[in-house]
Design an enzyme around this catalytic site. Structure first.
Site, PDB file in Angstrom:
ATOM      1  N   ASP A 205      13.898   3.326  -8.815  1.00 39.63           N
ATOM      2  CA  ASP A 205      14.298   3.443  -7.370  1.00 39.63           C
ATOM      3  C   ASP A 205      13.535   4.406  -6.289  1.00 39.63           C
ATOM      4  O   ASP A 205      12.954   5.040  -6.085  1.00 39.63           O
ATOM      5  CB  ASP A 205      16.039   3.702  -5.899  1.00 39.63           C
ATOM      6  CG  ASP A 205      16.807   3.822  -5.907  1.00 39.63           C
ATOM      7  OD1 ASP A 205      16.849   2.501  -4.783  1.00 39.63           O
ATOM      8  OD2 ASP A 205      17.162   4.584  -5.112  1.00 39.63           O
ATOM      9  N   GLU A 264      10.580  -0.228  -7.929  1.00 38.05           N
ATOM     10  CA  GLU A 264      10.884  -0.539  -6.549  1.00 38.05           C
ATOM     11  C   GLU A 264       9.676  -0.959  -6.187  1.00 38.05           C
ATOM     12  O   GLU A 264       9.904   0.256  -5.451  1.00 38.05           O
ATOM     13  CB  GLU A 264      11.896  -0.738  -6.354  1.00 38.05           C
ATOM     14  CG  GLU A 264      12.518  -1.248  -4.940  1.00 38.05           C
ATOM     15  CD  GLU A 264      13.519  -0.266  -3.794  1.00 38.05           C
ATOM     16  OE1 GLU A 264      13.710  -0.936  -3.112  1.00 38.05           O
ATOM     17  OE2 GLU A 264      13.422   0.514  -4.064  1.00 38.05           O
TER      18      GLU A 264
HETATM   19  C1  NOJ Z   1      16.985   0.599  -3.179  1.00 39.15           C
HETATM   20  C2  NOJ Z   1      18.207   0.151  -3.930  1.00 39.15           C
HETATM   21  O1  NOJ Z   1      18.191  -0.868  -4.148  1.00 39.15           O
HETATM   22  C3  NOJ Z   1      19.095  -0.083  -2.285  1.00 39.15           C
HETATM   23  O2  NOJ Z   1      20.482  -0.722  -2.654  1.00 39.15           O
HETATM   24  C4  NOJ Z   1      19.080   1.623  -1.858  1.00 39.15           C
HETATM   25  O3  NOJ Z   1      19.973   1.081  -0.791  1.00 39.15           O
HETATM   26  C5  NOJ Z   1      17.876   1.911  -1.690  1.00 39.15           C
HETATM   27  N1  NOJ Z   1      16.876   2.123  -2.830  1.00 39.15           N
HETATM   28  C6  NOJ Z   1      18.369   3.604  -1.792  1.00 39.15           C
HETATM   29  O4  NOJ Z   1      18.632   3.901  -2.620  1.00 39.15           O
END
Ligand code: NOJ
Length: 519
Positions: A205, A264
């Site tokens: 993440d 991500e």
């Molecule tokens: C990416 C996650 O997919 C999302 O849902 C989240 O709000 C943010 N990162 C913060 O953790």
């Protein structure tokens, strides 16, 4: 070839997939009960959204304990059972790794609040004195990704100004301080905890976050700062120090053969993006260029070329995605209704014809659109934090319809946590399963061909000449060709035998908003 390099990974938003206990919220046992469906669909792996202990301000991305399951979703036993059964179905499981921030309910943050400025407890987060008269202004001008300031004030004892803590997301998600060795040690412990249980991979993440510039400089792009997704020169993200975090992650994972990490990485600049994929960093990174491209042949082609070039520059295999739980659904993005659906079908075929791996998002295979939800049911923290100007991501998070029986549509015997609209009955998995013209049948056929037809080979693509508003590419090591018609008139097909089309041909021609595979 390692398993993830050509895998089709299905993103499960745990809260919205299947509810086993009737509380209106999806859970791990619910997912286990639907593994047969996922096998039939033909996916290779699942990516489970965060299911860790959490007060659920950001539905699990505010983690109070990263090494336990939230009771809302089950427990560790339920996780082990899901993992074992997924493996029996030949499906791998990727779990989230959330290292940029914790929840304010995490024991570390509670201890930080109970401790004095300058204490080791506060040093695990970014606590700073304020600026300006009475130190009443936040330490920097940074904005939270969810809206509002990225700092929240913690009052000091009587007469003292107190401190501010940093949170790039909601104020209940304090950012961890990655210069603190305890933070590193804890992430390693979490990685080992889940790897020892047998997970096949980690989705990192905010992989472009975590490290922060030492001096925490102001964001000089303000006013008129650029929102999420285009953040070159953004001091909040892509700090060079983050690459050491990825080396740590890689180093741990390398002790577990066959496991991987996908990040991500929301970094716009191609070279900066590619740095995350160097040999000693992430195995994969999500690429959102295709998802962000409008439905125009030139734009889609440019996005594909850019992704292929960027990944090839570091010898990594590309990833493709049309959606996840953070973005509007493909059908809606491409215009909604019959046109949006036709385009989403065509883009699914484009995506699945490309070399590399594909990350689907639950419900994409049913052609679910975003749901226009009334104000009073919205739960995404973006809604409140933006002062009710950004409706947030709930529209793409409405639970999966499994059958045509409202209100739970087979998702839940109770009231689903977000209301499911009547049109979800028509789109339910059961309604589509036997219909050869359905979106679900198209996905099943396409996934089957992609997995079993020898044409899907070759790591690059070659472009053909095509009529205006169209394109055609061929996989480099075969004659498999994918043609897209994003124009407004039917066009002749390129040479070859038709394997699959997203819409029936019209007098032998490819209609607008359609794609075809030929061999
Ligand atoms: C990416 C996650 O997919 C999302 O849902 C989240 O709000 C943010 N990162 C913060 O953790």
């Amino acid at each position: 070839m390692r398993w993830w390099q050509e895998a089709v990974v299905y993103g499960v938003y745990v809260r919205s997939f299947a509810d086993s206990d009737g509380d209106g919220v999806g859970d791990l046992d619910g997912i286990r009960s639907r593994l047969g469906y996922l096998e039939l669909l033909g996916v290779d792996a699942l990516w489970l959204s965060s299911f860790y202990r959490s007060p659920m301000v950001d539905h699990g991305y505010d983690v109070a304990d990263p090494r336990d399951v939230d009771p809302l979703f089950g427990d560790l036993e339920a996780f082990d059972a899901l993992l074992a059964e997924a493996h029996r179905h030949g499906i791998r499981v990727v779990v989230d790794l959330i290292g940029n921030h914790t929840s304010t309910e995490h024991e570390w943050f509670r201890a930080a609040l109970a401790s004095a400025p300058g204490s080791p407890e506060r040093a695990r987060y970014h606590f700073r004195p304020g600026r300006g008269p009475g130190a009443a202004e936040p330490p920097t001008n940074w904005r939270s990704v969810f809206g509002g300031p990225a700092w929240t004030h913690v009052p000091g004892p009587e007469g003292e100004p107190g401190e501010w803590y940093l949170h790039l997301f909601s104020s209940e998600q304090p950012d961890l301080n990655w210069t603190n060795p305890e933070v590193w040690a804890d992430l390693e412990k979490t990685l080992r905890f889940w790897a020892d249980r047998g997970v096949d991979g980690f989705r990192v993440d905010v992989a472009h976050g975590m490290a922060k510039p030492e001096t925490l400089p102001d964001d000089l792009r303000q006013p008129g700062w650029t929102p999420l997704g285009d953040r070159d020169n953004d001091p909040r993200f892509d700090d060079p120090g983050v690459h050491d975090v990825h080396r740590l992650i890689r180093n741990v994972i390398d002790h577990y053969p066959g496991r991987m990490a996908v990040g991500e990485v929301l970094v716009n600049d191609d070279e900066a993006f590619a740095r995350y994929l160097r040999r000693d960093e992430l195995h994969q990174a999500f690429d959102f260029r295709l998802r962000n491209a409008p439905f125009r042949a030139d734009d889609v082609r440019a996005a594909i070329d850019r992704t292929l070039r960027t990944f090839a520059s570091v010898g990594a295999e590309p990833t493709w995605t049309l959606g996840n739980h953070d973005a509007p659904r493909a059908v809606t993005r491409y215009g909604g209704g019959a046109v949006g659906t036709a385009r989403a079908r065509a883009m699914a075929m484009v995506t699945l014809a490309l070399p590399g791996s594909v990350y689907l998002y639950e419900g994409e295979e049913l052609g679910l659109p975003d749901v226009a939800l009334p104000d009073e049911v919205l739960q995404d923290p973006r809604w409140e934090r933006s002062g009710h100007t950004d409706r947030g991501r709930d529209g793409a998070r409405v639970p999966m319809p499994w059958d045509d029986a409202p209100p739970g549509h087979g998702f839940s015997t109770g009231d689903p946590w977000l209301p499911m609209p009547p049109e979800y009955g028509r789109l339910a998995a059961a309604s589509q399963l036997e219909d050869v013209s359905s979106m679900l049948s198209l996905y099943r056929r396409a996934l089957d061909l992609r997995a079993n037809h020898p044409g899907f080979t070759g790591g690059s693509v070659e472009w053909y000449g095509a009529p205006p508003g169209c394109f055609a590419f061929r996989r480099s090591a075969s004659t498999l060709t994918c043609a897209l018609n994003a124009s407004t008139v039917p066009v002749p097909l390129p040479p070859g035998d038709v394997l699959l089309t997203s819409t029936p041909l019209r007098s032998g021609e490819l209609p607008p908003n359609a794609a075809a595979w030929l061999i």
